[in-house]
Motif scaffolding. Structure first.
Motif, PDB file in Angstrom:
ATOM      1  N   HIS A  54      -5.374 -14.917  -3.224  1.00  0.00           N
ATOM      2  CA  HIS A  54      -5.546 -13.932  -2.150  1.00  0.00           C
ATOM      3  C   HIS A  54      -6.044 -12.610  -2.731  1.00  0.00           C
ATOM      4  CE1 HIS A  54      -3.642 -16.699   0.595  1.00  0.00           C
ATOM      5  NE2 HIS A  54      -2.597 -16.800  -0.204  1.00  0.00           N
ATOM      6  N   PRO A  55      -7.103 -12.026  -2.160  1.00  0.00           N
ATOM      7  CA  PRO A  55      -7.731 -10.850  -2.768  1.00  0.00           C
ATOM      8  C   PRO A  55      -7.162  -9.506  -2.331  1.00  0.00           C
ATOM      9  CG  PRO A  55      -9.071 -11.608  -0.959  1.00  0.00           C
ATOM     10  CD  PRO A  55      -7.901 -12.572  -1.050  1.00  0.00           C
ATOM     11  N   GLU A  56      -6.311  -9.466  -1.291  1.00  0.00           N
ATOM     12  CA  GLU A  56      -5.984  -8.180  -0.690  1.00  0.00           C
ATOM     13  C   GLU A  56      -5.169  -7.258  -1.610  1.00  0.00           C
ATOM     14  OE1 GLU A  56      -3.199 -11.395   0.891  1.00  0.00           O
ATOM     15  OE2 GLU A  56      -5.366 -11.109   0.734  1.00  0.00           O
ATOM     16  N   LEU A  57      -4.344  -7.813  -2.489  1.00  0.00           N
ATOM     17  CA  LEU A  57      -3.594  -6.939  -3.393  1.00  0.00           C
ATOM     18  C   LEU A  57      -4.498  -6.353  -4.467  1.00  0.00           C
ATOM     19  CD1 LEU A  57      -0.168  -8.791  -3.782  1.00  0.00           C
ATOM     20  CD2 LEU A  57      -0.955  -7.150  -2.040  1.00  0.00           C
ATOM     21  N   TRP A  58      -5.500  -7.122  -4.896  1.00  0.00           N
ATOM     22  CA  TRP A  58      -6.505  -6.568  -5.813  1.00  0.00           C
ATOM     23  C   TRP A  58      -7.289  -5.460  -5.111  1.00  0.00           C
ATOM     24  CZ3 TRP A  58      -6.334  -7.250 -10.788  1.00  0.00           C
ATOM     25  CH2 TRP A  58      -5.775  -8.413 -11.315  1.00  0.00           C
ATOM     26  N   GLN A  59      -7.607  -5.669  -3.835  1.00  0.00           N
ATOM     27  CA  GLN A  59      -8.344  -4.655  -3.083  1.00  0.00           C
ATOM     28  C   GLN A  59      -7.526  -3.365  -2.974  1.00  0.00           C
ATOM     29  OE1 GLN A  59     -11.609  -5.006  -1.786  1.00  0.00           O
ATOM     30  NE2 GLN A  59     -11.348  -2.789  -1.609  1.00  0.00           N
ATOM     31  N   LEU A  60      -6.218  -3.506  -2.773  1.00  0.00           N
ATOM     32  CA  LEU A  60      -5.339  -2.333  -2.721  1.00  0.00           C
ATOM     33  C   LEU A  60      -5.366  -1.565  -4.036  1.00  0.00           C
ATOM     34  CD1 LEU A  60      -2.036  -3.414  -0.927  1.00  0.00           C
ATOM     35  CD2 LEU A  60      -3.730  -1.746  -0.151  1.00  0.00           C
ATOM     36  N   LEU A  61      -5.281  -2.281  -5.139  1.00  0.00           N
ATOM     37  CA  LEU A  61      -5.320  -1.617  -6.444  1.00  0.00           C
ATOM     38  C   LEU A  61      -6.631  -0.861  -6.617  1.00  0.00           C
ATOM     39  CD1 LEU A  61      -3.786  -4.421  -8.691  1.00  0.00           C
ATOM     40  CD2 LEU A  61      -2.748  -2.219  -8.160  1.00  0.00           C
ATOM     41  N   GLN A  62      -7.714  -1.483  -6.192  1.00  0.00           N
ATOM     42  CA  GLN A  62      -9.007  -0.819  -6.305  1.00  0.00           C
ATOM     43  C   GLN A  62      -9.043   0.434  -5.426  1.00  0.00           C
ATOM     44  OE1 GLN A  62     -12.616  -3.240  -5.966  1.00  0.00           O
ATOM     45  NE2 GLN A  62     -13.429  -1.700  -4.561  1.00  0.00           N
ATOM     46  N   ASP A  63      -8.574   0.299  -4.172  1.00  0.00           N
ATOM     47  CA  ASP A  63      -8.628   1.427  -3.245  1.00  0.00           C
ATOM     48  C   ASP A  63      -7.725   2.575  -3.699  1.00  0.00           C
ATOM     49  OD1 ASP A  63     -10.359  -0.053  -1.719  1.00  0.00           O
ATOM     50  OD2 ASP A  63      -8.844  -0.658  -0.252  1.00  0.00           O
ATOM     51  N   ASN A  64      -6.558   2.229  -4.244  1.00  0.00           N
ATOM     52  CA  ASN A  64      -5.572   3.262  -4.579  1.00  0.00           C
ATOM     53  C   ASN A  64      -5.750   3.870  -5.959  1.00  0.00           C
ATOM     54  OD1 ASN A  64      -4.137   3.261  -2.137  1.00  0.00           O
ATOM     55  ND2 ASN A  64      -2.916   1.494  -2.754  1.00  0.00           N
TER      56      ASN A  64
ATOM     57  N   ASP B 112       0.838  -1.195   0.000  1.00  0.00           N
ATOM     58  CA  ASP B 112       0.000   0.000   0.000  1.00  0.00           C
ATOM     59  C   ASP B 112       0.878   1.252   0.000  1.00  0.00           C
ATOM     60  OD1 ASP B 112      -2.389   1.543   0.212  1.00  0.00           O
ATOM     61  OD2 ASP B 112      -2.063   1.713   2.364  1.00  0.00           O
ATOM     62  N   ALA B 113       1.888   1.278   0.843  1.00  0.00           N
ATOM     63  CA  ALA B 113       2.777   2.436   0.904  1.00  0.00           C
ATOM     64  C   ALA B 113       3.527   2.631  -0.413  1.00  0.00           C
ATOM     65  CB  ALA B 113       3.760   2.269   2.056  1.00  0.00           C
ATOM     66  N   LYS B 114       3.918   1.545  -1.058  1.00  0.00           N
ATOM     67  CA  LYS B 114       4.635   1.650  -2.330  1.00  0.00           C
ATOM     68  C   LYS B 114       3.718   2.172  -3.431  1.00  0.00           C
ATOM     69  CE  LYS B 114       7.277  -2.459  -1.014  1.00  0.00           C
ATOM     70  NZ  LYS B 114       8.334  -1.838  -0.220  1.00  0.00           N
ATOM     71  N   GLU B 115       2.475   1.660  -3.477  1.00  0.00           N
ATOM     72  CA  GLU B 115       1.551   2.133  -4.501  1.00  0.00           C
ATOM     73  C   GLU B 115       1.234   3.618  -4.340  1.00  0.00           C
ATOM     74  OE1 GLU B 115      -0.812  -2.074  -5.382  1.00  0.00           O
ATOM     75  OE2 GLU B 115      -1.892  -0.373  -4.532  1.00  0.00           O
ATOM     76  N   LYS B 116       1.226   4.101  -3.110  1.00  0.00           N
ATOM     77  CA  LYS B 116       0.933   5.518  -2.878  1.00  0.00           C
ATOM     78  C   LYS B 116       2.046   6.425  -3.397  1.00  0.00           C
ATOM     79  CE  LYS B 116      -2.504   5.371   0.810  1.00  0.00           C
ATOM     80  NZ  LYS B 116      -3.057   4.059   0.486  1.00  0.00           N
ATOM     81  N   LEU B 117       3.231   5.884  -3.655  1.00  0.00           N
ATOM     82  CA  LEU B 117       4.295   6.671  -4.287  1.00  0.00           C
ATOM     83  C   LEU B 117       3.880   7.147  -5.677  1.00  0.00           C
ATOM     84  CD1 LEU B 117       7.461   4.536  -3.387  1.00  0.00           C
ATOM     85  CD2 LEU B 117       6.739   6.695  -2.332  1.00  0.00           C
ATOM     86  N   VAL B 118       3.026   6.383  -6.330  1.00  0.00           N
ATOM     87  CA  VAL B 118       2.552   6.768  -7.666  1.00  0.00           C
ATOM     88  C   VAL B 118       1.841   8.114  -7.602  1.00  0.00           C
ATOM     89  CG1 VAL B 118       0.976   6.143  -9.532  1.00  0.00           C
ATOM     90  CG2 VAL B 118       2.402   4.390  -8.455  1.00  0.00           C
ATOM     91  N   HIS B 119       1.032   8.305  -6.569  1.00  0.00           N
ATOM     92  CA  HIS B 119       0.284   9.558  -6.426  1.00  0.00           C
ATOM     93  C   HIS B 119       1.179  10.681  -5.913  1.00  0.00           C
ATOM     94  CE1 HIS B 119      -3.354   7.390  -7.311  1.00  0.00           C
ATOM     95  NE2 HIS B 119      -3.144   6.563  -6.299  1.00  0.00           N
ATOM     96  N   SER B 120       2.011  10.377  -4.922  1.00  0.00           N
ATOM     97  CA  SER B 120       2.841  11.433  -4.344  1.00  0.00           C
ATOM     98  C   SER B 120       3.906  11.932  -5.312  1.00  0.00           C
ATOM     99  CB  SER B 120       3.495  10.944  -3.044  1.00  0.00           C
ATOM    100  OG  SER B 120       4.342   9.831  -3.280  1.00  0.00           O
ATOM    101  N   HIS B 121       4.245  11.122  -6.320  1.00  0.00           N
ATOM    102  CA  HIS B 121       5.247  11.537  -7.309  1.00  0.00           C
ATOM    103  C   HIS B 121       4.645  11.762  -8.695  1.00  0.00           C
ATOM    104  CE1 HIS B 121       8.869  10.968  -4.765  1.00  0.00           C
ATOM    105  NE2 HIS B 121       8.109  10.062  -4.163  1.00  0.00           N
ATOM    106  N   ASP B 122       3.321  11.805  -8.774  1.00  0.00           N
ATOM    107  CA  ASP B 122       2.614  12.150 -10.021  1.00  0.00           C
ATOM    108  C   ASP B 122       3.014  11.264 -11.196  1.00  0.00           C
ATOM    109  OD1 ASP B 122       1.194  14.282  -8.833  1.00  0.00           O
ATOM    110  OD2 ASP B 122       2.939  15.598  -9.070  1.00  0.00           O
ATOM    111  N   LEU B 123       3.077   9.954 -10.953  1.00  0.00           N
ATOM    112  CA  LEU B 123       3.452   9.020 -12.010  1.00  0.00           C
ATOM    113  C   LEU B 123       2.228   8.601 -12.826  1.00  0.00           C
ATOM    114  CD1 LEU B 123       5.857   6.699  -9.995  1.00  0.00           C
ATOM    115  CD2 LEU B 123       6.362   8.881 -11.117  1.00  0.00           C
ATOM    116  N   MET B 124       2.497   7.917 -13.953  1.00  0.00           N
ATOM    117  CA  MET B 124       1.414   7.460 -14.827  1.00  0.00           C
ATOM    118  C   MET B 124       0.577   6.370 -14.159  1.00  0.00           C
ATOM    119  SD  MET B 124       1.815   5.816 -18.626  1.00  0.00           S
ATOM    120  CE  MET B 124       0.396   5.571 -19.698  1.00  0.00           C
ATOM    121  N   GLY B 125       1.226   5.487 -13.420  1.00  0.00           N
ATOM    122  CA  GLY B 125       0.489   4.383 -12.808  1.00  0.00           C
ATOM    123  C   GLY B 125       1.425   3.370 -12.196  1.00  0.00           C
TER     124      GLY B 125
END
Length: 371
Positions: free
Chosen positions: A200-210, A175-188
């Motif tokens: 396991h569904p939790e990584l899919w859930q993270l992608l959806q949430d983020n 989750d913290a790593k994916e949030k770098l995409v937003h904090s650094h204005d990346l494409m994705g």
């Protein structure tokens, strides 16, 4: 060939494909996490539609100490340094062309017993990769240890008298790593690799949430340019009965409900059949991946007009994998005028099983199967 040779090659490849196959084609390059020498990363980004940064293997199988595959911080070479450092990373690149690839795997090494609880323990053998699903099982068995230094997860365990450390990002770390995409204005973001998370569904859930933030009003199809998702003829579905193969669907320029165009569905009777008409007008061929995900707490609306008395309409929804739910049928107003029909996805009383379902919509992001 790093530097000018590969940049010239990628520019030529991009120009050729965009010109000769189509401007919608996308050309990407899998770029290194660290520019050890020779790369012109800003030029490479310019030559491609985007770069997939391989943001992993900062610690690798041959590392002399244990550590995370993709640390956010805590070392000279980290995900943050990859994104901000212009000499060793992508700090001078067009951020709108950067995709941060993250690992759905980690590494484990043999360590000495007296160092088993120590971060950066000396490794006693070459490390081996471990997929997320396997690492999660070990975390659940041996407990998860959180590294505040690296913002990552690890554990240790004993097997046949030998001690091992396992480093792999759990959902909290990812989750913290994916949030770098937003904090650094990346494409994705992206990952290496889908499937390593198993069921396991939790990584899919993270992608959806983020990353999945639908607007308040989500337009699925407006038919202004094409049939949209309803490109299959009405008789295409095996669930359709009673109509002839000559039945058709196409855009029609008429007094549409909104805009200038509508989808006109022309149904002809199959004279060889005595079956009442039952038309399953598919969206995206009825495949969930071809349709737009719908937030679970929404209302699906569409406008329809007909002069045919006795007609009814229902909505089919792709729910969780392999589950297909159907709404209650609604009578259509047969006055040849537009009327809007609304189907709330939430109340279980309004839905029943069509195939493999349970009579309620449970998926976080269901999709329209058809009308």
């Amino acid at each position: 060939d790093r530097g000018d040779p590969v940049n010239h090659f990628m520019q030529g490849l991009s120009d050729h494909l965009h010109t000769n196959i189509g401007p919608e084609q996308e050309i990407s390059f899998a770029g290194p996490a660290v520019n050890w020498s020779g790369w012109d990363l800003p030029g490479l980004a310019e030559a491609c539609d985007y770069i997939f940064i391989m943001g992993y293997n900062y610690w690798w199988s041959g590392s002399p100490t244990t550590g995370p595959c993709a640390p956010i911080q805590g070392s000279n070479y980290t995900l943050v340094q990859t994104l901000v450092n212009s000499e060793r990373g992508y700090g001078s690149c067009d951020r709108a062309k950067l995709i941060l690839g993250l690992p759905y795997y980690g590494l484990y090494w043999k360590v000495a017993e007296n160092e088993k609880d120590k971060e950066n323990a000396a490794t006693l053998s070459s490390g081996k990769s471990v997929f997320y699903a396997s690492a999660k099982a070990r975390f659940e068995t041996y407990g998860t240890i959180w590294s505040g230094l690296y913002e990552d997860s690890w554990t240790r365990y004993e097997s046949n008298g030998e001690w091992y450390q396992v480093w792999c990002s759990n959902a909290r770390a990812m989750d913290a790593k994916e949030k770098l995409v937003h904090s650094h204005d990346l494409m994705g973001t992206g990952m290496w690799a889908l499937g390593y998370d198993d069921a396991h569904p939790e990584l899919w859930q993270l992608l959806q949430d983020n990353f999945y933030h639908p607007p308040d009003t989500l337009m699925l199809d407006n038919f202004e340019g094409s049939c949209g998702h309803f490109y299959r003829p009405p008789a295409y579905s095996g669930s359709t009965q009673g109509i002839a193969e000559s039945s058709s669907a196409d855009t029609s320029r008429e007094n549409a409900f909104e805009g200038e165009y509508a989808l006109r569905i022309h149904l002809e009777d199959d004279s060889d059949s005595e079956t009442d008409w039952n038309v399953r007008l598919l969206s995206g061929s009825g495949l969930p991946q071809n349709n737009i995900p719908l937030p679970h707490d929404r209302e699906l609306r569409f406008a329809l007009k007909t002069a045919q008395p006795g007609a009814e309409v229902a909505v089919l929804i792709d729910d969780k994998e392999g589950e297909l739910e159907v709404s209650r049928r609604r009578p259509l107003i047969a006055d040849n005028a537009w009327h809007e029909y609304a189907f709330d996805l939430r109340p279980a009383a309004d839905w029943s099983n069509y195939a493999g379902g349970n009579g309620s919509i449970d998926a976080d992001c269901p999709r329209l199967d058809g009308l």
